[in-house]
Scaffold this active site. Structure first.
Site, short mmCIF file in Angstrom:
data_model
loop_
_atom_site.label_atom_id
_atom_site.label_comp_id
_atom_site.label_asym_id
_atom_site.label_seq_id
_atom_site.Cartn_x
_atom_site.Cartn_y
_atom_site.Cartn_z
N ASP A 67 1.59 -74.74 -63.81
CA ASP A 67 0.76 -75.65 -64.58
C ASP A 67 -0.70 -75.32 -64.26
OD1 ASP A 67 1.28 -77.90 -66.48
OD2 ASP A 67 -0.29 -78.80 -65.26
N SER A 68 -1.52 -75.28 -65.30
CA SER A 68 -2.90 -74.85 -65.07
C SER A 68 -3.84 -75.66 -65.93
CB SER A 68 -3.03 -73.36 -65.37
OG SER A 68 -2.39 -73.05 -66.58
N LYS B 107 1.04 -66.45 -70.58
CA LYS B 107 1.26 -66.73 -69.15
C LYS B 107 2.33 -65.80 -68.59
CE LYS B 107 0.16 -71.68 -68.81
NZ LYS B 107 0.68 -72.97 -68.32
N HIS C 133 -7.31 -67.69 -61.44
CA HIS C 133 -6.54 -68.74 -60.75
C HIS C 133 -5.06 -68.38 -60.73
CE1 HIS C 133 -6.73 -69.14 -65.03
NE2 HIS C 133 -5.93 -70.18 -65.11
N ARG C 134 -4.55 -67.85 -61.86
CA ARG C 134 -3.14 -67.48 -61.95
C ARG C 134 -2.84 -66.31 -61.01
NH1 ARG C 134 -3.31 -67.69 -66.81
NH2 ARG C 134 -2.68 -69.87 -66.82
N GLY D 293 -6.16 -69.79 -74.83
CA GLY D 293 -6.74 -71.07 -74.42
C GLY D 293 -8.26 -71.03 -74.34
N ASP E 76 -10.16 -69.17 -72.54
CA ASP E 76 -10.73 -67.89 -72.10
C ASP E 76 -12.08 -67.56 -72.78
OD1 ASP E 76 -8.92 -67.20 -70.14
OD2 ASP E 76 -7.65 -66.01 -71.46
N LYS F 73 -8.90 -59.70 -65.69
CA LYS F 73 -8.68 -61.16 -65.68
C LYS F 73 -7.66 -61.52 -64.60
CE LYS F 73 -7.01 -65.30 -67.77
NZ LYS F 73 -6.26 -66.01 -68.78
P1 IMP Z 1 -0.23 -76.01 -69.37
O1 IMP Z 1 -0.30 -75.39 -68.00
O2 IMP Z 1 0.87 -75.40 -70.19
O3 IMP Z 1 -0.20 -77.49 -69.31
O4 IMP Z 1 -1.52 -75.59 -70.19
C1 IMP Z 1 -2.74 -75.46 -69.59
C2 IMP Z 1 -3.84 -75.31 -70.61
O5 IMP Z 1 -5.01 -74.98 -69.86
C3 IMP Z 1 -3.63 -74.20 -71.61
O6 IMP Z 1 -3.16 -74.67 -72.83
C4 IMP Z 1 -5.03 -73.62 -71.77
O7 IMP Z 1 -5.70 -74.32 -72.78
C5 IMP Z 1 -5.69 -73.92 -70.44
N1 IMP Z 1 -5.57 -72.75 -69.55
C6 IMP Z 1 -4.82 -72.62 -68.44
N2 IMP Z 1 -4.94 -71.40 -67.90
C7 IMP Z 1 -5.77 -70.74 -68.72
C8 IMP Z 1 -6.27 -69.40 -68.71
O8 IMP Z 1 -5.95 -68.55 -67.87
N3 IMP Z 1 -7.11 -69.10 -69.71
C9 IMP Z 1 -7.49 -69.99 -70.67
N4 IMP Z 1 -7.04 -71.22 -70.74
C10 IMP Z 1 -6.18 -71.60 -69.76
#
Ligand code: IMP
Length: 186
Positions: A67-68, A14, A171-172, A144, A146, A166
């Site tokens: 947070d995603s 991230k 979204h990011r 994650g 991806d 990417k």
């Molecule tokens: P958190 O935001 O740290 O709670 O984690 C969000 C989770 O969503 C991550 O552990 C990933 O599994 C998934 N995630 C969020 N953004 C992405 C991304 O850009 N690619 C792949 N998985 C994502």
């Protein structure tokens, strides 16, 4: 812009993605030595706001928190705000198994970025990228989910895209670009 902004995350992917997105704006982030306090909530915005407010108060300077999550339409938005837990427990293979038998594989990644100065209210920026869940996991880049996410109109999973592509699509990318425009205009 001088100085680095503290980014509260333990996820180096991230951090790298955010820095890649923000570098054209002359903004650079540094990983904060501070735990991201994650509450259980139904929206990414609530999770990011709480963590940002707490971290800014603890550190005493402005911070960014992100947070995603992956939201799958056929599963009522699951895993959504619980994506981190779902990834750690069932992973990509578990999600592919849950999708067995569903024709509708549409999904989106979403992201909430919260910027907060000590004692102030967080300012929120959101981003989303639509797409679908692939039928098999492919690719070695990213992190994650991806390997199982296909961006809209793309035959490549996010894990098969180069980092620049990417960040342009994700979204990011959308959420951090909104943050940068706000910061530079603020
Ligand atoms: P958190 O935001 O740290 O709670 O984690 C969000 C989770 O969503 C991550 O552990 C990933 O599994 C998934 N995630 C969020 N953004 C992405 C991304 O850009 N690619 C792949 N998985 C994502």
């Amino acid at each position: 812009m001088g100085g680095k902004i503290l980014f509260v995350t333990g996820n180096s992917h991230k951090l790298d993605e955010a820095n890649r997105i923000l570098s054209p704006y002359g903004i650079s982030l540094e990983m904060a030595v501070c735990e991201k306090l994650e509450i259980q909530a139904d929206t990414l915005e609530e999770v990011a706001s709480f963590a940002a407010r707490t971290a800014a108060w603890r550190i005493g300077s402005p911070v960014l928190v992100e947070d995603s999550g992956l939201f799958i339409d056929a599963l009522g938005g699951f895993p959504g705000p619980y994506s981190s837990y779902a990834f750690k427990t069932i992973g990509c293979r578990g999600i592919l198994r849950l999708m067995d038998g569903f024709d509708d594989r549409s999904a989106s990644f979403r992201c909430a970025v919260a910027y907060c100065a000590a004692g102030a209210e967080p300012v929120l920026f959101s981003g989303a990228s639509g797409g679908s869940i692939a039928t098999t996991a492919r690719g070695a880049r990213g992190f994650g989910f991806d390997p199982i996410f296909l961006g809209k109109g793309s035959r490549l999973t996010y894990a098969e895209l180069d980092e620049e592509s990417k960040c342009m699509a994700s979204h990011r990318g959308e959420a951090f670009r909104r943050f940068a425009e706000w910061l530079l205009g603020a």
